[in-house]
Design an enzyme around this catalytic site. Structure first.
Site, PDB file in Angstrom:
ATOM      1  N   ASN A 195       0.819  -1.205   0.000  1.00 14.48           N
ATOM      2  CA  ASN A 195       0.000   0.000   0.000  1.00 14.48           C
ATOM      3  C   ASN A 195       0.856   1.259   0.000  1.00 14.48           C
ATOM      4  O   ASN A 195       1.993   1.254   0.478  1.00 14.48           O
ATOM      5  CB  ASN A 195      -0.935  -0.009   1.209  1.00 14.48           C
ATOM      6  CG  ASN A 195      -1.812  -1.246   1.238  1.00 14.48           C
ATOM      7  OD1 ASN A 195      -2.076  -1.847   0.202  1.00 14.48           O
ATOM      8  ND2 ASN A 195      -2.250  -1.644   2.422  1.00 14.48           N
ATOM      9  N   ASP A 197      -0.404   4.275   1.282  1.00 10.09           N
ATOM     10  CA  ASP A 197      -1.212   5.217   2.068  1.00 10.09           C
ATOM     11  C   ASP A 197      -0.598   5.632   3.400  1.00 10.09           C
ATOM     12  O   ASP A 197      -1.157   6.471   4.107  1.00 10.09           O
ATOM     13  CB  ASP A 197      -2.607   4.623   2.322  1.00 10.09           C
ATOM     14  CG  ASP A 197      -2.547   3.187   2.868  1.00 10.09           C
ATOM     15  OD1 ASP A 197      -1.612   2.873   3.627  1.00 10.09           O
ATOM     16  OD2 ASP A 197      -3.436   2.386   2.517  1.00 10.09           O
ATOM     17  N   HIS A 212       5.897  -0.428  -2.708  1.00  4.21           N
ATOM     18  CA  HIS A 212       5.557   0.361  -3.897  1.00  4.21           C
ATOM     19  C   HIS A 212       5.672   1.861  -3.668  1.00  4.21           C
ATOM     20  O   HIS A 212       5.157   2.652  -4.461  1.00  4.21           O
ATOM     21  CB  HIS A 212       4.143   0.011  -4.358  1.00  4.21           C
ATOM     22  CG  HIS A 212       3.994  -1.411  -4.781  1.00  4.21           C
ATOM     23  ND1 HIS A 212       2.814  -2.130  -4.631  1.00  4.21           N
ATOM     24  CD2 HIS A 212       4.891  -2.275  -5.326  1.00  4.21           C
ATOM     25  CE1 HIS A 212       2.993  -3.356  -5.083  1.00  4.21           C
ATOM     26  NE2 HIS A 212       4.243  -3.474  -5.496  1.00  4.21           N
ATOM     27  N   CYS A 223      16.232  14.445 -11.637  1.00  6.71           N
ATOM     28  CA  CYS A 223      17.271  14.780 -10.657  1.00  6.71           C
ATOM     29  C   CYS A 223      16.876  14.270  -9.281  1.00  6.71           C
ATOM     30  O   CYS A 223      15.960  13.474  -9.136  1.00  6.71           O
ATOM     31  CB  CYS A 223      17.528  16.285 -10.642  1.00  6.71           C
ATOM     32  SG  CYS A 223      16.187  17.270  -9.918  1.00  6.71           S
ATOM     33  N   CYS A 274      15.537  21.267 -12.045  1.00  4.16           N
ATOM     34  CA  CYS A 274      16.073  20.941 -13.361  1.00  4.16           C
ATOM     35  C   CYS A 274      15.055  21.061 -14.493  1.00  4.16           C
ATOM     36  O   CYS A 274      15.401  20.880 -15.657  1.00  4.16           O
ATOM     37  CB  CYS A 274      16.667  19.534 -13.370  1.00  4.16           C
ATOM     38  SG  CYS A 274      15.410  18.223 -13.299  1.00  4.16           S
ATOM     39  N   GLY A 311      -4.769  -9.378   3.678  1.00  5.44           N
ATOM     40  CA  GLY A 311      -5.506  -8.522   2.766  1.00  5.44           C
ATOM     41  C   GLY A 311      -4.914  -8.399   1.391  1.00  5.44           C
ATOM     42  O   GLY A 311      -4.924  -7.310   0.808  1.00  5.44           O
ATOM     43  N   SER A 313      -4.460 -10.615  -2.502  1.00  3.12           N
ATOM     44  CA  SER A 313      -4.608 -11.793  -3.363  1.00  3.12           C
ATOM     45  C   SER A 313      -3.254 -12.263  -3.864  1.00  3.12           C
ATOM     46  O   SER A 313      -3.130 -13.359  -4.418  1.00  3.12           O
ATOM     47  CB  SER A 313      -5.506 -11.463  -4.553  1.00  3.12           C
ATOM     48  OG  SER A 313      -4.897 -10.465  -5.375  1.00  3.12           O
ATOM     49  N   ASN A 337      -7.345 -13.490   4.091  1.00  2.00           N
ATOM     50  CA  ASN A 337      -7.838 -12.801   2.903  1.00  2.00           C
ATOM     51  C   ASN A 337      -9.196 -13.371   2.535  1.00  2.00           C
ATOM     52  O   ASN A 337      -9.374 -14.595   2.525  1.00  2.00           O
ATOM     53  CB  ASN A 337      -6.866 -12.963   1.729  1.00  2.00           C
ATOM     54  CG  ASN A 337      -7.175 -12.025   0.590  1.00  2.00           C
ATOM     55  OD1 ASN A 337      -7.100 -10.807   0.745  1.00  2.00           O
ATOM     56  ND2 ASN A 337      -7.537 -12.557  -0.563  1.00  2.00           N
ATOM     57  N   GLY A 339     -10.809 -13.607  -0.299  1.00  2.00           N
ATOM     58  CA  GLY A 339     -10.809 -14.450  -1.487  1.00  2.00           C
ATOM     59  C   GLY A 339      -9.579 -15.332  -1.586  1.00  2.00           C
ATOM     60  O   GLY A 339      -8.685 -15.311  -0.723  1.00  2.00           O
TER      61      GLY A 339
END
Length: 365
Positions: A195, A197, A212, A223, A274, A311, A313, A337, A339
Site C-alpha cells: 500500500n 497510504d 511500492h 534529478c 532541473c 488482505g 490476493s 484474505n 478471497g
C-alpha cells in the site's frame, strides 16, 4: 420483505419490519461487521421520530432472535466497510488455527495488501463486486504513458489534486493498530506493505517497508529533487486558484474522476531544480520495484521465522516473489484474505475473513 433503514453514527442498519420495537428495548444492538455498538434507546427515538414504529404484531418470539437476525441478511455495510467484499463469518476453527500459527512464531514477517486498507475506506483493485476493476472501466496510469505524454501527467495531477484532501485524511483501522501493537510487543519483526497510504506508520508501526513507495512524497524523474506531497499540494493550489472541482468517489491510488474541462485547465509545475517531470514516489503499473528494496526485504525475511500475508490476493509478482522466497527458506506461511490468493498452494493456512475482524481476536502470549 420490506425493511426500515436508519443511519446511526455512519452505520447503515436495516431492520426488517417484522420485528417489534419493544423486543430490543433493553438490549444493545451491534454491527456484526465492525462491532460498533449503540444504545437501542437511541434507536427507539429514531424510529419514533421517523414514524417508523409500525411493526407487525406477528414478530419473532424473543429478543434473542432479533439480535441474531442483525447480520448479513438484515445489515447493510457500514460506511467504512463499503469496499469490503461480501463474505461469510469466520469460523472458530480458523481463529484457533491462526492463534496457533501466531503462537509458534517469534519473529513474524507480515506482508500486507490493499485489503487491509479497505476497512479505512480506501478501495482496492481486485475485490469481487467492490474493487475498481469490478466497478469501473478506468485503469491506473501506466509508467510509460506518464513519462511520454504530457496530457496524461496533467490529467493524473488534476485528479490527484482533487482527491488528495480526502485520501490524506484516511485513518488507520483496527488491523493497522493491532499490527503496531504486535510490533511493540516483539511479535512482528517487519512489515512489508504493498500500500501507498502510510497507514501503518500512522498507526505507530516503525519497521515498515513500503514496497511500492508512498503517495506522500513527490520526486523529480530527472534529478534528486523531492518535496512532500503536502507542500506540493500548496504549490498546486497557488497555480490553480480557480480549480473548484469536487468528487465523492476515490480510487485506490488516491485520485478521482474529473470532466475534461477541469483537466484541460489544470497547471502542472515542472521540477524547480532541473525542469524535469514530477511524479509521486510510487511504483506505477508497468514499472519495477528497485532492486535494492527487494534485496532489503529478502534480508528481513531471512531473519524471520514465519510469514503472514494480510488482505492481499498476491496476484502482483512484486509481492508474490516473497512467497516464493519464503518457500525456498521453508518458512511456515499463513494468510488472512477474503478471497483466494495466488499463494494458496504454499500456505499452511488461509483464513477467508476480514482482517479487521480476525486480528483483534488473536491473543499475544
Amino acid at each position: 420483505m420490506s425493511a426500515i433503514t436508519i443511519k446511526i453514527s455512519n452505520h447503515c442498519v436495516s431492520f426488517p419490519n417484522m420485528f417489534l420495537l419493544k423486543q430490543i428495548q433493553y438490549h444493545k444492538v451491534f454491527c456484526k461487521l465492525c462491532h460498533h455498538r449503540y444504545c437501542t434507546t437511541y434507536v427507539n427515538k429514531l424510529f419514533s421520530s421517523n414514524n417508523s414504529n409500525q411493526f407487525s404484531r406477528d414478530a419473532a418470539s424473543n429478543r434473542h432472535d432479533f439480535i441474531n437476525n442483525i447480520s448479513y441478511s438484515t445489515l447493510k455495510y457500514c460506511s467504512n466497510l463499503a469496499f469490503v467484499p461480501r463474505h461469510e463469518p469466520c469460523s472458530n476453527r480458523h481463529i484457533e488455527d491462526l492463534q496457533e500459527f501466531v503462537d509458534n512464531s517469534k519473529k513474524l514477517f507480515v506482508l500486507t495488501g490493499a485489503g487491509i486498507s479497505t476497512e479505512s475506506g480506501i478501495p482496492d483493485y481486485r475485490s469481487e463486486g467492490v474493487g475498481l476493476y469490478a466497478t469501473s472501466t478506468k485503469r491506473p496510469v501506466q509508467i510509460k504513458e506518464f513519462i511520454s505524454n504530457a496530457s496524461v501527467r496533467q490529467s493524473y495531477w488534476a485528479r490527484n489534486y482533487v482527491g488528495w484532501s480526502r485520501f490524506s485524511s484516511f485513518k488507520p483501522n483496527i488491523t493497522h493498530i493491532t499490527l503496531a501493537q504486535w510490533e511493540q510487543h516483539g511479535k512482528v519483526s517487519h512489515i512489508v506493505t504493498q500500500n501507498v497510504d502510510t497507514l501503518h506508520q500512522k498507526a505507530g508501526s516503525i519497521n515498515v517497508t513500503e514496497l511500492h513507495g508512498s503517495l506522500h512524497d513527490v520526486r523529480c524523474m530527472q534529478c534528486q529533487y523531492s518535496i512532500s506531497r503536502t507542500q506540493f499540494h500548496h504549490t498546486l493550489s497557488s497555480l490553480n486558484p480557480r480549480m473548484a472541482a469536487q468528487s465523492q468517489d476515490i480510487r485506490p491510488d488516491g485520485d478521482v474522476e474529473l470532466v475534461q474541462d477541469d483537466v484541460s485547465r489544470f497547471v502542472v509545475p515542472c521540477c524547480p531544480s532541473c525542469g524535469g517531470f514530477l511524479k509521486p514516489h510510487v511504483v506505477f503499473f508497468g514499472d519495477n520495484v528497485p532492486r535494492a528494496r527487494v534485496e532489503a526485504v529478502k534480508e528481513q525475511l531471512r531473519q524471520s521465522d514465519a510469514l503472514l500475508a494480510l488482505g492481499s490476493s498476491l496476484q502482483v509478482y512484486s509481492a508474490y516473489r516473497f512467497i516464493l522466497y519464503a518457500a525456498e527458506l521453508k518458512l511456515p506461511m499463513a494468510a488472512v484474505n477474503i478471497g483466494l490468493t495466488r499463494a494458496d498452494a504454499h500456505l499452511s493456512l488461509r483464513v477467508p475473513a476480514r482482517c479487521g475482524h480476525v486480528l483483534p481476536l488473536i491473543t499475544l502470549r
